[in-house]
Design a protein around this motif. Structure first.
Motif, PDB file in Angstrom:
ATOM      1  N   GLY A 104       8.601  13.435  -2.755  1.00  0.00           N
ATOM      2  CA  GLY A 104       8.751  12.033  -3.118  1.00  0.00           C
ATOM      3  C   GLY A 104       7.416  11.331  -3.209  1.00  0.00           C
ATOM      4  O   GLY A 104       7.209  10.448  -4.047  1.00  0.00           O
ATOM      5  N   PHE A 105       6.480  11.726  -2.343  1.00  0.00           N
ATOM      6  CA  PHE A 105       5.170  11.089  -2.337  1.00  0.00           C
ATOM      7  C   PHE A 105       4.410  11.361  -3.624  1.00  0.00           C
ATOM      8  O   PHE A 105       3.734  10.484  -4.165  1.00  0.00           O
ATOM      9  N   SER A 106       4.529  12.579  -4.141  1.00  0.00           N
ATOM     10  CA  SER A 106       3.805  12.927  -5.368  1.00  0.00           C
ATOM     11  C   SER A 106       4.414  12.269  -6.598  1.00  0.00           C
ATOM     12  O   SER A 106       3.790  12.245  -7.654  1.00  0.00           O
ATOM     13  N   LEU A 107       5.625  11.726  -6.468  1.00  0.00           N
ATOM     14  CA  LEU A 107       6.268  11.041  -7.589  1.00  0.00           C
ATOM     15  C   LEU A 107       5.907   9.563  -7.641  1.00  0.00           C
ATOM     16  O   LEU A 107       6.242   8.876  -8.610  1.00  0.00           O
ATOM     17  N   LEU A 108       5.202   9.077  -6.621  1.00  0.00           N
ATOM     18  CA  LEU A 108       4.838   7.662  -6.570  1.00  0.00           C
ATOM     19  C   LEU A 108       4.063   7.190  -7.797  1.00  0.00           C
ATOM     20  O   LEU A 108       4.339   6.098  -8.315  1.00  0.00           O
ATOM     21  N   PRO A 109       3.073   7.955  -8.297  1.00  0.00           N
ATOM     22  CA  PRO A 109       2.336   7.482  -9.478  1.00  0.00           C
ATOM     23  C   PRO A 109       3.240   7.206 -10.676  1.00  0.00           C
ATOM     24  O   PRO A 109       3.029   6.243 -11.407  1.00  0.00           O
ATOM     25  N   PHE A 110       4.255   8.041 -10.866  1.00  0.00           N
ATOM     26  CA  PHE A 110       5.137   7.876 -12.020  1.00  0.00           C
ATOM     27  C   PHE A 110       6.009   6.627 -11.860  1.00  0.00           C
ATOM     28  O   PHE A 110       6.291   5.926 -12.829  1.00  0.00           O
ATOM     29  N   VAL A 123      -3.527   9.473  -4.794  1.00  0.00           N
ATOM     30  CA  VAL A 123      -2.086   9.311  -4.772  1.00  0.00           C
ATOM     31  C   VAL A 123      -1.590   8.496  -5.960  1.00  0.00           C
ATOM     32  O   VAL A 123      -0.423   8.565  -6.328  1.00  0.00           O
ATOM     33  N   PHE A 124      -2.464   7.726  -6.577  1.00  0.00           N
ATOM     34  CA  PHE A 124      -2.073   6.901  -7.714  1.00  0.00           C
ATOM     35  C   PHE A 124      -2.373   7.566  -9.047  1.00  0.00           C
ATOM     36  O   PHE A 124      -2.227   6.932 -10.092  1.00  0.00           O
ATOM     37  N   CYS A 125      -2.805   8.815  -9.033  1.00  0.00           N
ATOM     38  CA  CYS A 125      -3.128   9.518 -10.277  1.00  0.00           C
ATOM     39  C   CYS A 125      -1.945  10.350 -10.741  1.00  0.00           C
ATOM     40  O   CYS A 125      -1.248  10.960  -9.938  1.00  0.00           O
TER      41      CYS A 125
END
Length: 271
Positions: free
Chosen positions: A3-9, A246-248
């Motif tokens: 879930g954390f890696s989906l934050l940028p999207f 994390v925002f990339c």
């Protein structure tokens, strides 16, 4: 994908929602256009109860439309993710993966400039999608007027294929996740990010339109999207942005092709 890696999207969808106002504003406004009673109501529901009934119909159509739209995003992500994953040799084509990653982030830069009203090049990119859209658009006439939630859901499912540079930039990244599940997850996170703006557009309409067209709002959101694209390009060139990673936008497969100079934190996020 976590879930954390989906934050940028999700963030791209949230900030890019201003673009959705222009692209989808007309069709969403149509929900309230059919809010007048289309059938006779019993005397018992005239007045306040009738108003509540109409309001609920509007809300249900708005939610159904967005559910259909986001579902089409997820389906598109699953398709491109599975297609790319089925090409086993793709894993060894590091240069192709990096090129796709650069292109995805360059499109974010273009989107940021578009939102800031600095450059309108995004309109030219969207022209490529009209090849598919020409075949889908005629189906919409069978769903008008949008007088129930079922039609709104179906219409949202079709509208999700409308040519959109913002969608394309995220879809390109979804392709390089290498699996149908990961591709669908990326597009689902993006679609949920667009939801607040689209729900507001359907429920309060013109007031949100006025707010979203304010120069300060567009400049702020555009600058943030632009920053995401720039940070992504920094990563593609082998640089690390530290905790800002994390925002990339970063597909999981990038872990295998990130240059050796990347920091452990970068590799952990990419996985």
């Amino acid at each position: 994908m976590t879930g954390f890696s989906l934050l940028p999207f999700f963030m791209i969808g949230l900030l890019g929602g201003l673009h959705c106002v222009g692209m989808c504003g007309g069709i969403v406004s149509a929900f309230t256009a059919v809010s007048k009673p289309a059938r006779a109501f019993p005397i018992a529901v005239v007045g306040v109860n009738m108003t509540h009934s109409i309001a609920w119909d509007n809300v249900s159509r708005v939610f159904a439309y967005n559910a259909g739209r986001i579902s089409s995003y997820a389906i598109a992500g699953a398709i491109v993710g599975s297609v790319a994953g089925s090409i086993h040799s793709l894993a060894g084509l590091a240069s192709l993966q990096i090129a796709g990653y650069w292109l995805a982030n360059l499109m974010l830069v273009v989107l940021g400039l578009y939102l800031m009203d600095v450059w309108r090049g995004l309109a030219h990119l969207e022209a490529f999608g009209h090849i598919i859209w020409r075949h889908i658009q005629p189906l919409m006439k069978h769903l008008l007027p949008i007088d129930n939630a079922g039609k709104a859901f179906a219409l949202g499912g079709l509208w999700g294929w409308l040519p959109c540079g913002m969608v394309y930039s995220v879809l390109l990244t979804a392709m390089f996740t290498g699996s149908a599940v990961s591709g669908a997850s990326v597009m689902l996170a993006f679609g949920l990010g667009t939801l607040p703006m689209m729900l507001g557009l359907g429920l309060i309409g013109s007031r949100l339109r006025v707010w979203s067209q304010q120069r300060a709002v567009r400049m702020a959101c555009g600058a943030l999207v632009l920053a995401f694209g720039v940070l992504g390009l920094m990563r593609a060139s082998g640089m690390s942005a530290g905790y800002m990673d994390v925002f990339c936008i970063s597909p999981p497969s990038m872990a295998a092709i990130t240059p050796a100079t990347s920091t452990p934190a970068t590799l952990e996020f990419a996985r």
